[in-house]
Every structure is written in C-alpha cells, then in structure tokens.
Enzyme design. Structure first.
Site, short mmCIF file in Angstrom:
data_model
loop_
_atom_site.label_atom_id
_atom_site.label_comp_id
_atom_site.label_asym_id
_atom_site.label_seq_id
_atom_site.Cartn_x
_atom_site.Cartn_y
_atom_site.Cartn_z
N GLY A 132 41.93 46.42 105.77
CA GLY A 132 41.22 45.82 104.64
C GLY A 132 42.00 44.74 103.93
O GLY A 132 43.07 45.02 103.41
N SER A 133 41.50 43.51 103.91
CA SER A 133 42.30 42.41 103.39
C SER A 133 41.45 41.14 103.29
O SER A 133 40.23 41.19 103.36
CB SER A 133 43.50 42.19 104.30
OG SER A 133 43.10 42.26 105.66
N ARG A 134 42.13 39.99 103.19
CA ARG A 134 41.42 38.73 102.99
C ARG A 134 42.27 37.58 103.52
O ARG A 134 43.50 37.65 103.54
CB ARG A 134 41.16 38.56 101.49
CG ARG A 134 40.73 37.21 101.02
CD ARG A 134 40.42 37.29 99.54
NE ARG A 134 40.58 36.02 98.86
CZ ARG A 134 40.46 35.87 97.55
NH1 ARG A 134 40.20 36.92 96.79
NH2 ARG A 134 40.59 34.68 96.99
#
Length: 232
Positions: free
Chosen positions: A189-191
């Site tokens: 989960g990240s960007r």
C-alpha cells in the site's frame, strides 16, 4: 504447446522480492495447522494473497517520447500544480504532479514513466501517514528519482503509506531507463507521484484506474495517431 508452456503462459509471474514473504506465510500456515486445522487453511489463503500481491505481469508499453506512462497500478488520486520536493533539485517553479495511489490489492512493481537517464536519486525519511492524503507528499518516507528525458527533467517519487514500510529502488544514478521499465517496488500500500515540466498535459482524471507501464497519464504536444507498443 506443451503443458508446462501452457501453465507458464497462464500464470502471472511473482517478483523475486516476494519469495521470502510467501515462504514465511506458508511455513506459519503449517505451524498453525498443528494447533488447529482451520487456521492452516486461513494461512494458505493469506499465502495466496501474498503471492498475488507480489505478482509481476508483463505490460505492453506505448513507444512515444511524448507520452508519460503510469508508474504504478492504482487509482489516480490527485492532479495538481505544485512545487516539487526540495531534495529533487528541480527548482521552486510549480510543476504538474500526477499521483497514483496503490492499495494492498494492486500490483506494486513501479515502472519508469518515460525513457531517459537517472540524474539523481534522493531518499528522505519521514512518517507513514495514509498515502492518499495530500500532505503525504511532504511528510511521508519517500524515494525520489530525477530522470532527464527528451522533454527535460521529470521527478518520480515513491511514497511509503500507512501499511507500506519498505521502499525498494533497483536503478542507480546515471543509469538509462526505458519507458515502462521496472525500477522499484513498494511493499503493502503506497503511492507514486510524477512531476512534469511545462508543456505536459494530463490525459487522465482523478479517480481513474491506471495500469503501470500501459496507461498514458500525460502527454507533451498532441496525439499523432495510433500508438505502437512493446512488451515490458
């Protein structure tokens, strides 16, 4: 075509960074099975999810130096004109920023949005806020790349999220990257933010689903006709 070739072409490859985690999930599942069999099956389901998380499918990347390709699978969470992070050394003039948020079900292998030469890699420690928050660009742990392209320098920033606690970057300074080429991975989960210079026009909308190495998120100039792609 042999059975082995059929299976190989059907199954999505798993990135080697995931082997250790898959093995841990599997062994823990067996141990839990000694305590209570239903726990083992739950563990096997989690093992399957872990393998799915670390999948690394091939992509068909458009070949055009005017196109900017999504660096990540996920949802376009923000399109804004902002000042790039100081550590990138891209100056204080605002640049177009397109952000792609990856949840825990998206493929987390990151790909180069354009072809070019890596001029700088800058890591910065920080918090682990929800990566969807706008302030995550400034407050969260991140790793930034500056890539010199035919349209000038662009920034690509891997941002850790609420769950993600490990940013991986395999490329090095002065290395050449092809558009769509794998350069890193963020766990769980990240960007990824892409900073583009003047002349770039967004080709996606907030909320749109993006596919790493395939979706055109921005463009320099106007479309010139049918796209030609290559496998990456």
């Amino acid at each position: 075509m042999s059975l082995v070739e059929t299976v190989r072409n059907t199954l999505v490859p798993v990135h080697k960074e995931g082997y250790r985690f898959i093995a841990i999930f599997f062994v823990v599942s067996l141990i839990l099975g000694l305590l209570w069999e239903p726990l083992m099956w739950i563990g096997f389901l989690l093992t399957a999810w872990c393998a799915y998380f670390f999948r690394d499918p091939e992509r068909m990347t458009p070949i055009d130096e005017d196109l900017v390709i999504s660096p990540a699978d996920g949802r376009v969470s923000s399109i804004a004109t902002v000042t790039p992070p100081e550590e990138l050394g891209l100056g204080s003039e605002p640049m177009l920023r397109i952000s792609v948020f990856m949840n825990v079900f998206d493929c987390h292998v990151n790909r180069a949005p354009m072809s070019g030469t890596v001029r700088r890699i800058a890591y910065r420690a920080g918090s682990f806020l929800n990566a969807e928050l706008d302030k995550a660009s400034h407050d969260n742990e991140r790793n930034g790349l500056v890539v010199e392209t035919s349209h000038g320098a662009i920034g690509v920033v891997q941002i850790a999220g609420l769950v993600a606690r490990r940013i991986l970057c395999w490329t090095t300074e002065n290395a050449s990257l092809e558009g769509g080429e794998r350069f890193g991975l963020i766990r769980f989960g990240s960007r990824v933010d892409v900073f583009l210079p003047e002349g770039a026009q967004p080709r996606v909308s907030v909320g749109q689903k993006a596919v790493a190495g395939e979706t055109v998120i921005a463009e320099f100039g106007s479309s010139k006709g049918p796209l030609i792609s290559r496998r990456a």
